[in-house]
Structures are given as C-alpha cells and as structure tokens.
Design a protein around this motif. Structure first.
Motif, PDB file in Angstrom:
ATOM      1  N   SER A  55       0.864  -1.187   0.000  1.00  0.00           N
ATOM      2  CA  SER A  55       0.000   0.000   0.000  1.00  0.00           C
ATOM      3  C   SER A  55       0.895   1.230   0.000  1.00  0.00           C
ATOM      4  N   ARG A  82      -5.115  -0.534  -7.245  1.00  0.00           N
ATOM      5  CA  ARG A  82      -6.444   0.033  -7.005  1.00  0.00           C
ATOM      6  C   ARG A  82      -6.380   1.138  -5.966  1.00  0.00           C
ATOM      7  N   ALA A  84      -7.719   2.986  -2.679  1.00  0.00           N
ATOM      8  CA  ALA A  84      -8.392   2.654  -1.419  1.00  0.00           C
ATOM      9  C   ALA A  84      -8.956   3.915  -0.798  1.00  0.00           C
ATOM     10  N   LEU A 154      -6.117 -10.497   1.980  1.00  0.00           N
ATOM     11  CA  LEU A 154      -7.327  -9.910   1.393  1.00  0.00           C
ATOM     12  C   LEU A 154      -8.199 -11.033   0.856  1.00  0.00           C
ATOM     13  N   ALA A 158     -12.912 -10.184  -2.492  1.00  0.00           N
ATOM     14  CA  ALA A 158     -12.641  -8.769  -2.777  1.00  0.00           C
ATOM     15  C   ALA A 158     -11.995  -8.648  -4.147  1.00  0.00           C
ATOM     16  N   THR A 162     -14.524  -4.651  -6.184  1.00  0.00           N
ATOM     17  CA  THR A 162     -14.765  -4.334  -4.770  1.00  0.00           C
ATOM     18  C   THR A 162     -13.991  -3.086  -4.380  1.00  0.00           C
ATOM     19  N   GLU A 163     -14.679  -2.155  -3.752  1.00  0.00           N
ATOM     20  CA  GLU A 163     -14.013  -0.941  -3.291  1.00  0.00           C
ATOM     21  C   GLU A 163     -13.193  -1.251  -2.038  1.00  0.00           C
ATOM     22  N   LEU A 164     -11.944  -0.867  -2.091  1.00  0.00           N
ATOM     23  CA  LEU A 164     -11.073  -1.072  -0.943  1.00  0.00           C
ATOM     24  C   LEU A 164     -11.169   0.130  -0.014  1.00  0.00           C
ATOM     25  N   SER A 165     -11.281  -0.167   1.254  1.00  0.00           N
ATOM     26  CA  SER A 165     -11.286   0.900   2.253  1.00  0.00           C
ATOM     27  C   SER A 165     -10.781   0.336   3.561  1.00  0.00           C
ATOM     28  N   THR A 169     -11.952  -3.393   4.285  1.00  0.00           N
ATOM     29  CA  THR A 169     -10.771  -4.244   4.074  1.00  0.00           C
ATOM     30  C   THR A 169      -9.612  -3.697   4.896  1.00  0.00           C
ATOM     31  N   ILE A 172      -5.422  -3.891   4.355  1.00  0.00           N
ATOM     32  CA  ILE A 172      -4.550  -3.127   3.463  1.00  0.00           C
ATOM     33  C   ILE A 172      -3.717  -2.097   4.211  1.00  0.00           C
TER      34      ILE A 172
END
Length: 323
Positions: A55, A82, A84, A154, A158, A162-165, A169, A172
């Motif tokens: 990340s 992606r 986040a 993960l 997902a 899928t929106e990562l947040s 999630t 991350i």
C-alpha cells in the motif's frame, strides 16, 4: 454362606472394578490424545510464486504505475493497482488523503522464466513496480506512507470490482506497520513463502521478506518497488491428529478383550475339572458344583459277549501260530 465363598466373590468384584477403572482411564487418555494436534514440516519446490502486496499512501498526489516482469512491461498493470478509500477513517485522515494498493494472488514470478536475468533491462529485477508522480512541481520534500503485506490476507471475494477501504478491508493498512519515507525511493525486497495446511486441508500462506536496498531516486520524480524471490523452496507444515478417532475405537476393543481374558484367566478362572484364579488361590475356595459329572461308567463296563469274543479271538490266534 461359606465365608471363603463370600471372600472370593468380593475379590472377584474388586478385580473386575480394578480392570474397569484401568479400561476407562486408558480410554480417557486415548480420547484426549485424539484431540491433540502435531505438525510435520516438509519442503516443497514450487515453480511459481505470488508477489507481495503493498500500500502506497500520500496526501493529494496522483501516481502513474508501471509494472515490469522479467524485463517486459505489463499491459494490465492498471488492474493490479487500485485506489483505497480512507476519507471516512479518523485514524488516517490526518496522515494522508488516499492510498494506492498493489495486490494480486496470481503467480507472476517463475523458477524458470522465459527470459534470463542477463536479458532484463534496465533493472536487473524479476518484478518491479514503478510509480511516477504526476501533479507535483517538486518532489524532494514529499512524504509517502508505505506498507508491505500478505496478498492472501485480502479475501478472495474482494475482486477488482470491490471498493477497498480501511473499514471494509482493514488488511490493506496497519498503523503500526506503515513506514513514512521520501516519495522518491527505490526499495528492493527479497521474500519467500511458507504454507500451513490445517486438519480440514485448508491452506494458509505466510510471507517473510527482507529489505535489501533502500536508496533515494531524487534525480527523477518516481520511485521503485522491487520484488525478488529469495527461494522457490517453500516450507510446508501440515497438521495431524496425534491419535485418530478410529484408533481410539480399536484400542477400546483390544483392551476390552485383553481385560476380559485377564479377568477370567487370572482372577476367576473355571475349568471343566478344576477351578483356578487368584480369587480361589487366596481363599482356598474351590467350588465343585460347576464341574460336569463323568459319563455313565456302567455303560463302559464290558459285557459277557465282549469277554467271550476276546477269548475266542485269542484261541483262534493261538491255533494259527501252532500251524
């Protein structure tokens, strides 16, 4: 009732209870052993590996990502990185405004690549991700937050849609593992995987890594993250039950047979013509009512016809020998 008979009965009961207690004790031990788990460790040579995930978080900075595998640029690098959402997380709001997450569970590194290291250019690295800063005038003083993590953490559900947040999630980001660094850095990580197989045959992968190089790239408005497999030899641990449930049942049957034989053979044995066993030896009590009576002896006595037949056979034999 004869005192010796009473004592022998009490001794038999005591012996039976003693054997029953030993049987129950062994069964309890076997059942507890069946709940214990031990692991065995082996090494498995794998042909392909999944790279670690990372990340990269910043404050209002747009990045352009390029992925290079064995000297070739990946066309789908944009799908591996992606955005986040961290806007609604009070933990990170004061640190940065957004994060970019590089994550895949598809193998990208191979033990026998098509292109050998001498053909890789410009960086001699199996896999590196280059991030370029797009909307900054000067990058020398910019800071970013970086964290390397296990891509298998993960959930497989997902997917790309899928929106990562940090709420949905949280894998991350970890505030205790985030490293603040200059935006223009080149970092090289060597890594290897360990696999653990549970009793239900589910697998869990563990990531171990080492930072081998960390230097500035201030001459260019970009940074690099390199991944190099330390080994394709994967350590595999597998769980086993110390004592399977079927073995517990078999041991119960065996012990039951052994104790039954021991009771009748050693403590309270009865034969056709004589009793034995410690209960009778200690008390000197040998009951005879169970002994079967002998067969009718009258029927075994020879009759006059039998005697005469034997006598005549003897005369015939004597006359034959004279001739």
């Amino acid at each position: 009732m004869d005192l010796r008979k009473l004592i022998s009965i009490v001794l038999k009961i005591i012996f039976a209870i003693l054997l029953l207690v030993i049987l129950i004790f062994n069964i309890v031990i076997d059942v507890n052993r069946s709940k214990l788990i031990h692991t065995t460790t082996t090494n498995e040579n794998v042909k392909e590996l999944v790279p670690p995930a990372f990340s990269l978080c910043s404050n209002n900075i747009n990045f352009k990502f390029d992925c290079n595998v064995y000297g070739e640029t990946l066309a789908n690098c944009a799908n591996l990185v992606r955005i986040a959402n961290v806007s609604n997380d009070e933990t990170y709001n004061s640190w940065f405004t957004g994060c970019n997450v590089f994550q895949t569970t598809q193998p990208m590194l191979f033990s026998t690549p098509k292109r050998q290291p001498k053909d890789w250019a410009p960086n001699n690295s199996p896999l590196f991700v280059k991030y370029s800063l797009q909307n900054v005038s000067t990058a020398n003083s910019l800071k970013v937050a970086f964290m390397l993590w296990n891509p298998y953490d993960l959930s497989s559900s997902a997917g790309l849609d899928t929106e990562l947040s940090t709420k949905t999630t949280p894998q991350i980001l970890n505030p205790y593992r985030l490293v603040q660094m200059d935006a223009m850095r080149e970092r090289v990580f060597s890594f290897y995987w360990r696999k653990h197989i549970f009793l239900n045959n589910t697998e869990k992968f563990y990531l171990d890594y080492k930072l081998e190089l960390d230097e500035s790239t201030s001459t260019t408005a970009s940074g690099f993250v390199h991944f190099k497999p330390a080994s394709f030899n994967m350590e595999v641990t597998r769980e086993h039950r110390c004592f399977p449930a079927f073995s517990v049942f078999i041991m119960f049957i065996v012990l039951l047979a052994v104790f039954y034989t021991t009771y009748w053979g050693l403590f309270s044995g009865k034969g056709k013509y004589k009793t034995w066993g410690l209960a009778h030896i200690i008390t000197g009590y040998y009951p005879q009512q169970h002994i079967l009576p002998m067969e009718n002896t009258q029927s075994l006595k020879p009759t006059a016809d039998d005697v005469l037949r034997v006598y005549l056979d003897g005369l015939d034999r004597a006359e034959f020998e004279k001739k």
